[in-house]
Motif scaffolding. Structure first.
Motif, short mmCIF file in Angstrom:
data_model
loop_
_atom_site.label_atom_id
_atom_site.label_comp_id
_atom_site.label_asym_id
_atom_site.label_seq_id
_atom_site.Cartn_x
_atom_site.Cartn_y
_atom_site.Cartn_z
N ARG A 188 0.74 -1.25 0.00
CA ARG A 188 0.00 0.00 0.00
C ARG A 188 0.78 1.30 0.00
O ARG A 188 0.41 2.25 -0.66
CB ARG A 188 -0.87 0.06 1.26
N GLY A 189 1.78 1.39 0.84
CA GLY A 189 2.44 2.68 1.05
C GLY A 189 1.74 3.46 2.13
O GLY A 189 0.57 3.23 2.43
N SER A 190 2.45 4.38 2.70
CA SER A 190 1.96 5.15 3.85
C SER A 190 0.64 5.84 3.57
O SER A 190 0.47 6.52 2.56
CB SER A 190 3.00 6.21 4.20
N SER A 191 -0.29 5.69 4.49
CA SER A 191 -1.61 6.30 4.28
C SER A 191 -1.60 7.79 4.63
O SER A 191 -2.64 8.42 4.64
CB SER A 191 -2.68 5.56 5.06
N ASP A 192 -0.43 8.34 4.87
CA ASP A 192 -0.34 9.78 5.08
C ASP A 192 -0.38 10.54 3.76
O ASP A 192 -0.56 11.75 3.73
CB ASP A 192 0.98 10.15 5.77
N VAL A 248 1.93 -3.08 -6.53
CA VAL A 248 2.82 -2.36 -5.61
C VAL A 248 2.75 -0.87 -5.94
O VAL A 248 2.76 -0.48 -7.11
CB VAL A 248 4.27 -2.85 -5.77
N THR A 249 2.71 -0.03 -4.92
CA THR A 249 2.47 1.39 -5.17
C THR A 249 3.71 2.20 -5.49
O THR A 249 3.64 3.41 -5.67
CB THR A 249 1.73 2.03 -3.98
N SER A 273 3.03 -12.52 -10.22
CA SER A 273 3.09 -11.41 -11.16
C SER A 273 3.14 -10.11 -10.38
O SER A 273 2.59 -10.02 -9.28
CB SER A 273 1.87 -11.41 -12.06
N ILE A 274 3.81 -9.13 -10.95
CA ILE A 274 3.90 -7.84 -10.26
C ILE A 274 3.59 -6.69 -11.21
O ILE A 274 4.09 -6.63 -12.33
CB ILE A 274 5.30 -7.61 -9.66
N VAL A 275 2.74 -5.78 -10.75
CA VAL A 275 2.55 -4.51 -11.45
C VAL A 275 2.83 -3.42 -10.45
O VAL A 275 2.46 -3.54 -9.27
CB VAL A 275 1.11 -4.34 -11.97
N SER A 276 3.47 -2.40 -10.90
CA SER A 276 3.89 -1.39 -9.94
C SER A 276 3.67 0.01 -10.51
O SER A 276 3.22 0.17 -11.63
CB SER A 276 5.34 -1.66 -9.59
N PHE A 277 3.99 1.00 -9.72
CA PHE A 277 3.77 2.39 -10.12
C PHE A 277 5.07 3.16 -10.35
O PHE A 277 6.04 2.99 -9.61
CB PHE A 277 2.99 3.13 -9.03
N ASN A 278 5.03 4.03 -11.32
CA ASN A 278 6.02 5.08 -11.61
C ASN A 278 6.87 4.87 -12.86
O ASN A 278 7.47 5.80 -13.35
CB ASN A 278 6.95 5.36 -10.42
#
Lengths: 337, 337
Positions: A188-192, A248-249, A273-278
């Motif tokens: 997820r990554g930080s919810s901040d 993954v974020t 399998s992996i999909v990610s961001f950026n």
DNA sequence: TTGTAGGCGTTATCAA
DNA sequence: TTGATAACGCCTACAA
């Protein structure tokens, strides 16, 4: 340092005339203009920005705020890329950019304060949005035009540029589902940060729409803390039923995941399998296997943050938002099931 | 915007008194100081930097010049890292940093010109040294204090911070020789930059000292042009006698080399060992195999460039240089022969 | 210890 | 079409 006065003296006119020539005022004879321009050339005159700003109240400069510390910020290629976009757009408009620094939240705020209150900048761009970050209160308090990269919580009267992260995550999950995956994990990554909240949202929505249950067991919240992060990843992978895919974020985290997965003997993408961001380059291409990732166009985010900000500064428009499209870049980290 | 005058009026003193309080002048009674400071606090006073610079002739700002275009610069993690160091050091001294932009050489020079001539900055840092780059002539011509990251060709009267690249390359080659390698290739990088010239020098010297012959066949000059680069790499690898190891002057190129080598069926490090420069993170760790690379401490380069520059600005010292140590970071891309 | 006055380099207003 | 003059916000001799 040659000044307007010296030019005036040499030309045998008054300083105001010279000033008018500089601003290309229409009520100066072409003759005088030509003459004075020549003298300016000869004497290598250049206007003093300080003096000019003092009267015009404008600095032609925008301040950039990176997440404190600048230290961490630059570690992620996202920010340099944003900076590139900012730099380009600012340049196009004849604006300069001033980097605000500060290793701590406090220093950061002080830096911002002195930037704005000292009239060093006409506006500010914040390259991230973090919930409850005092920088935003500060920003409002000191009443400086600003724009944000990321989705702020309260939108009224705030300029911002963002991806539609809900949609992007939604599409990513749908992409996996379309390829036969039914058990899809999430890091997820930080919810901040609204970015991560939104991506979580999109993830949930996609599962829901497709009638898949949400399983906390394969949702990892930890992030930046390397250690805890790895442990949680392992826990996820070893859960009662290992996910066949993970969203993954952030790419950098995805690389950690890949490492952890390999350690545990999983093959990517065969087992996971992996999909990610950026779409972090060249990282995504160089990893093995190359990582399927979502391009969020940080350059455009930066570029448009400037455009929006300048429109406000120039009084041309009310605050608003701008959405930058995303797309999945297909590589080798996803397989069909 | 509250000014010194308003404070003065409220306090019933003259503006100059307030000004003296601000600069903590010793000839103001503690009593007055206290009183005025309180009022400044209450009225939320902050000195106007423009006005101040106008009289003091100092901006407390330093300009940063990246290789044009800023575009490419940020692609290489070296520069963000340098920027971090600059940012930190500047911050320590209460200085701000202004990024100079420009996509072309011409724009770059214009940008520098307006930065300096417009009195926007007290000094300038150039984050690279390129032979015959007109920016340096410009720099000398406009007589602004500056410091360079990299080794300039003419040293007299120039501040610079650099690694000892000759030594670093020398050590790297020696490292390979010590591990049994006798045929060692080189990917040079553009000879427009002293960095690469120096690394080439160190390479040659090491071979010479160890009685190994220089073989042009396994020295690749091309660089930034992806295409030509790959072709040359292939040519090197397929040379009459394939090198057992290659020294590469930049990690990003090393990754290309690894890819090319793999394509041709070579195993790394078994068939070809690689040592490279910059210790780019996290790339070096993530590649397979992880890349043995030379840490050049870009953060320190940036940090010290500021220190040196400020010493000159403050008139504390004559121009000089500062050398940053390097060290090899051992990973898995080198094997014993 | 404090105040007065002039100036830093520009621009803007008002006359001429 | 041009020139005086004041003002932007601050600093710094020089006076007091």
């Amino acid at each position: 340092m040659v000044t307007i006065k010296e030019i005036a003296k040499k030309a045998g006119v008054s300083p105001s005339t010279v000033s008018r020539v500089i601003s290309d005022n229409s009520r100066i004879s072409d003759e005088t203009k030509k003459k004075i321009r020549k003298i300016m050339e000869e004497m290598d005159y250049y206007p003093n920005v300080m003096a000019r700003s003092l009267v015009s109240k404008a600095t032609k400069t925008i301040g950039i705020i990176m997440p404190y510390s600048t230290e961490k910020a630059f570690a992620n290629p996202f920010f340099p890329e944003v900076l590139r976009g900012i730099s380009k757009a600012a340049n196009n408009h004849g604006y300069f950019i001033l980097l605000s620094s500060g290793d701590t939240e406090k220093e950061q705020i002080e830096s911002l304060y002195s930037l704005v209150r000292g009239s060093r900048v006409d506006g500010v761009i914040v390259t991230y949005f973090k919930i409850d970050d005092p920088i935003f209160q500060q920003l409002k308090k000191i009443k400086v035009p600003f724009s944000i990269i990321g989705r702020p919580l309260k939108l009224k009267g705030i300029n911002y540029v963002d991806n539609d992260n809900v949609k992007a995550a939604y599409k990513a999950v749908k992409f996996l589902i379309d390829r036969g995956h039914r058990r899809i994990g999430l890091i997820r990554g930080s919810s901040d940060f609204t970015v991560f909240v939104d991506r979580y949202e999109g993830y949930k929505k996609a599962l829901e729409d497709k009638g898949l249950a949400l399983d906390e067991e394969i949702i990892v919240s930890n992030r930046f803390e390397q250690e805890g992060g790895c442990r949680s990843m392992k826990k996820m992978l070893k859960s009662s039923q290992t996910p066949s895919a993970v969203l993954v974020t952030d790419d950098l985290i995805a690389f950690d995941l890949m490492r952890v997965a390999k350690e545990l003997g999983y093959k990517i993408p065969d087992d996971i399998s992996i999909v990610s961001f950026n779409n972090t380059m060249p990282l995504c291409e160089l990893s093995s296997p190359p990582l399927t990732s979502i391009e969020i166009h940080p350059y455009k985010l930066g570029f448009n943050a400037v455009e929006i900000l300048l429109e406000e500064i120039k009084g041309k428009r009310k605050p608003g938002k701008k959405v930058i499209e995303t797309e999945i870049v297909h590589r080798k980290s996803v397989c069909e099931k």
